[in-house]
Design a protein around this motif. Structure first.
Motif, PDB file in Angstrom:
ATOM      1  N   VAL A 178      41.322  49.998  31.790  1.00 33.10           N
ATOM      2  CA  VAL A 178      40.098  50.418  32.469  1.00 33.10           C
ATOM      3  C   VAL A 178      39.533  49.194  33.178  1.00 33.10           C
ATOM      4  CG1 VAL A 178      37.778  51.365  32.185  1.00 33.10           C
ATOM      5  CG2 VAL A 178      39.648  52.177  30.720  1.00 33.10           C
ATOM      6  N   LEU A 179      39.428  49.269  34.488  1.00 28.80           N
ATOM      7  CA  LEU A 179      38.993  48.123  35.289  1.00 28.80           C
ATOM      8  C   LEU A 179      37.659  48.432  35.960  1.00 28.80           C
ATOM      9  CD1 LEU A 179      39.779  45.302  36.455  1.00 28.80           C
ATOM     10  CD2 LEU A 179      40.863  46.537  38.347  1.00 28.80           C
ATOM     11  N   LEU A 203      39.064  40.868  41.062  1.00 28.37           N
ATOM     12  CA  LEU A 203      38.957  41.376  39.687  1.00 28.37           C
ATOM     13  C   LEU A 203      40.074  40.869  38.791  1.00 28.37           C
ATOM     14  CD1 LEU A 203      37.787  45.046  40.318  1.00 28.37           C
ATOM     15  CD2 LEU A 203      36.422  42.976  39.996  1.00 28.37           C
ATOM     16  N   LYS A 204      41.238  40.676  39.334  1.00 30.71           N
ATOM     17  CA  LYS A 204      42.371  40.073  38.626  1.00 30.71           C
ATOM     18  C   LYS A 204      42.654  40.712  37.263  1.00 30.71           C
ATOM     19  CE  LYS A 204      41.874  35.499  40.779  1.00 30.71           C
ATOM     20  NZ  LYS A 204      43.202  35.476  41.420  1.00 30.71           N
ATOM     21  N   PRO A 205      43.013  41.982  37.237  1.00 28.20           N
ATOM     22  CA  PRO A 205      43.346  42.603  35.949  1.00 28.20           C
ATOM     23  C   PRO A 205      44.626  42.024  35.364  1.00 28.20           C
ATOM     24  CG  PRO A 205      43.990  44.028  37.761  1.00 28.20           C
ATOM     25  CD  PRO A 205      43.202  42.898  38.370  1.00 28.20           C
ATOM     26  N   THR A 206      44.724  42.078  34.055  1.00 30.53           N
ATOM     27  CA  THR A 206      45.938  41.657  33.366  1.00 30.53           C
ATOM     28  C   THR A 206      46.846  42.872  33.198  1.00 30.53           C
ATOM     29  OG1 THR A 206      45.136  42.151  31.142  1.00 30.53           O
ATOM     30  CG2 THR A 206      44.532  39.989  32.087  1.00 30.53           C
ATOM     31  N   PRO A 207      48.090  42.662  32.814  1.00 28.24           N
ATOM     32  CA  PRO A 207      48.969  43.816  32.580  1.00 28.24           C
ATOM     33  C   PRO A 207      48.445  44.741  31.479  1.00 28.24           C
ATOM     34  CG  PRO A 207      50.262  41.810  32.808  1.00 28.24           C
ATOM     35  CD  PRO A 207      48.824  41.384  32.745  1.00 28.24           C
ATOM     36  N   PRO A 266      47.449  46.794  41.752  1.00 25.50           N
ATOM     37  CA  PRO A 266      47.701  46.803  40.308  1.00 25.50           C
ATOM     38  C   PRO A 266      47.249  48.121  39.701  1.00 25.50           C
ATOM     39  CG  PRO A 266      46.766  44.698  40.970  1.00 25.50           C
ATOM     40  CD  PRO A 266      46.707  45.596  42.174  1.00 25.50           C
ATOM     41  N   ASP A 267      47.992  48.604  38.747  1.00 27.96           N
ATOM     42  CA  ASP A 267      47.730  49.921  38.191  1.00 27.96           C
ATOM     43  C   ASP A 267      46.642  49.871  37.124  1.00 27.96           C
ATOM     44  OD1 ASP A 267      48.080  52.641  37.976  1.00 27.96           O
ATOM     45  OD2 ASP A 267      49.588  52.464  36.399  1.00 27.96           O
ATOM     46  N   PHE A 268      45.863  50.931  37.012  1.00 27.68           N
ATOM     47  CA  PHE A 268      44.884  51.098  35.945  1.00 27.68           C
ATOM     48  C   PHE A 268      44.573  52.581  35.833  1.00 27.68           C
ATOM     49  CE2 PHE A 268      42.723  49.609  39.837  1.00 27.68           C
ATOM     50  CZ  PHE A 268      41.976  50.731  40.172  1.00 27.68           C
ATOM     51  N   GLU A 269      44.050  52.987  34.675  1.00 32.13           N
ATOM     52  CA  GLU A 269      43.763  54.405  34.449  1.00 32.13           C
ATOM     53  C   GLU A 269      42.427  54.826  35.041  1.00 32.13           C
ATOM     54  OE1 GLU A 269      44.019  55.626  30.393  1.00 32.13           O
ATOM     55  OE2 GLU A 269      45.984  54.700  30.084  1.00 32.13           O
ATOM     56  N   ILE A 309      35.388  49.395  25.281  1.00 30.43           N
ATOM     57  CA  ILE A 309      36.444  50.382  25.514  1.00 30.43           C
ATOM     58  C   ILE A 309      37.793  49.679  25.400  1.00 30.43           C
ATOM     59  CG2 ILE A 309      37.480  51.907  27.238  1.00 30.43           C
ATOM     60  CD1 ILE A 309      34.683  52.293  28.414  1.00 30.43           C
ATOM     61  N   PRO A 310      38.710  50.195  24.589  1.00 28.76           N
ATOM     62  CA  PRO A 310      40.022  49.557  24.454  1.00 28.76           C
ATOM     63  C   PRO A 310      40.713  49.393  25.807  1.00 28.76           C
ATOM     64  CG  PRO A 310      39.723  51.212  22.751  1.00 28.76           C
ATOM     65  CD  PRO A 310      38.563  51.363  23.697  1.00 28.76           C
ATOM     66  N   GLY A 311      41.175  48.181  26.081  1.00 31.92           N
ATOM     67  CA  GLY A 311      41.881  47.913  27.330  1.00 31.92           C
ATOM     68  C   GLY A 311      40.979  47.773  28.533  1.00 31.92           C
TER      69      GLY A 311
END
Length: 223
Positions: A104-105, A96-100, A5-8, A31-33
């Motif tokens: 920042v994960l 961790l299961k990030p959402t779309p 999964p993508d993240f910055e 932090i936003p996101g």
């Protein structure tokens, strides 16, 4: 290869028990996101050890093609880089299961020192390598205050203080060697002066939201 999964950005809080890390975790969630997860019982460590075994097998026993009757048959075909990327992707997706919406994960962990003696720097290198772009945030607290916590009630006070002081030295050494990707904060500083976290947010390239930080610090923690 299964896509990660993508993240910055990827942020890991490296610390020990009762260091104030949950408060820091909450602050970074402003932090936003951001999705900064809690502890996972150092689940990444056995994944790192698995990758290390694959790496050692490939470059110790698999340096040349091995015939089918050889005891290390197939060792030369192992691709440690790809194996590490797959492990990292699996950890992100299933733990961790990030959402779309996650930009920042990360997570915090208090058990890095469970690594074999001398292995923690290599473990941290693994995280920086396979979770790019990664930033390690080391969180410390005065050893005497850590030792007084009931969380350490089954361990002698002197042993807790020795452990904390030793880890603080290791953390400082690692940050000194990797200052471009690592940062050290002290609970004793930011619990008294929220603004001391500005330097951390600057390092992460994120805006410091004073109101959000104050709200995070005002929230009563469940432990």
């Amino acid at each position: 290869m299964t896509a990660r999964p993508d993240f910055e950005k990827f942020i890991v809080i490296v610390t020990y028990g009762r260091s104030g890390s949950t408060l820091l975790q909450t602050a970074l969630q402003t932090i936003p996101g951001a999705m900064i997860r809690g502890e996972n019982n150092n689940l990444l460590y056995p994944l790192f050890r698995a990758w290390k075994r694959a790496h050692n097998t490939r470059y110790n026993q698999g340096q040349a093609p091995i015939p089918a009757h050889g005891p290390w048959y197939g060792a030369d075909e192992i691709v440690p880089r790809r194996f590490g990327e797959e492990l990292a992707g699996l950890f992100v997706r299933e733990i961790l299961k990030p959402t779309p919406q996650t930009r920042v994960l990360g997570f915090k962990e208090i058990r890095f020192h469970d690594a074999e003696p001398g292995e923690m720097p290599e473990f941290l290198d693994f995280i920086r390598e396979f979770f790019p772009p990664c930033r390690l945030v080391f969180n410390t607290r005065r050893a005497a205050d850590v030792a007084r916590s009931s969380w350490w009630k089954d361990v002698e006070t002197e042993k807790v203080m020795e452990m904390v002081e030793d880890l603080d030295r290791q953390y400082a050494d690692y940050v000194a060697a990797h200052s471009d990707t690592s940062f050290l904060v002290r609970y004793d500083d930011y619990v008294k002066d929220r603004a001391s976290l500005r330097a951390l947010f600057d390092f992460l390239g994120e805006a410091y939201d004073e109101a959000a930080i104050e709200a995070a610090f005002a929230r009563r923690l469940p432990h």
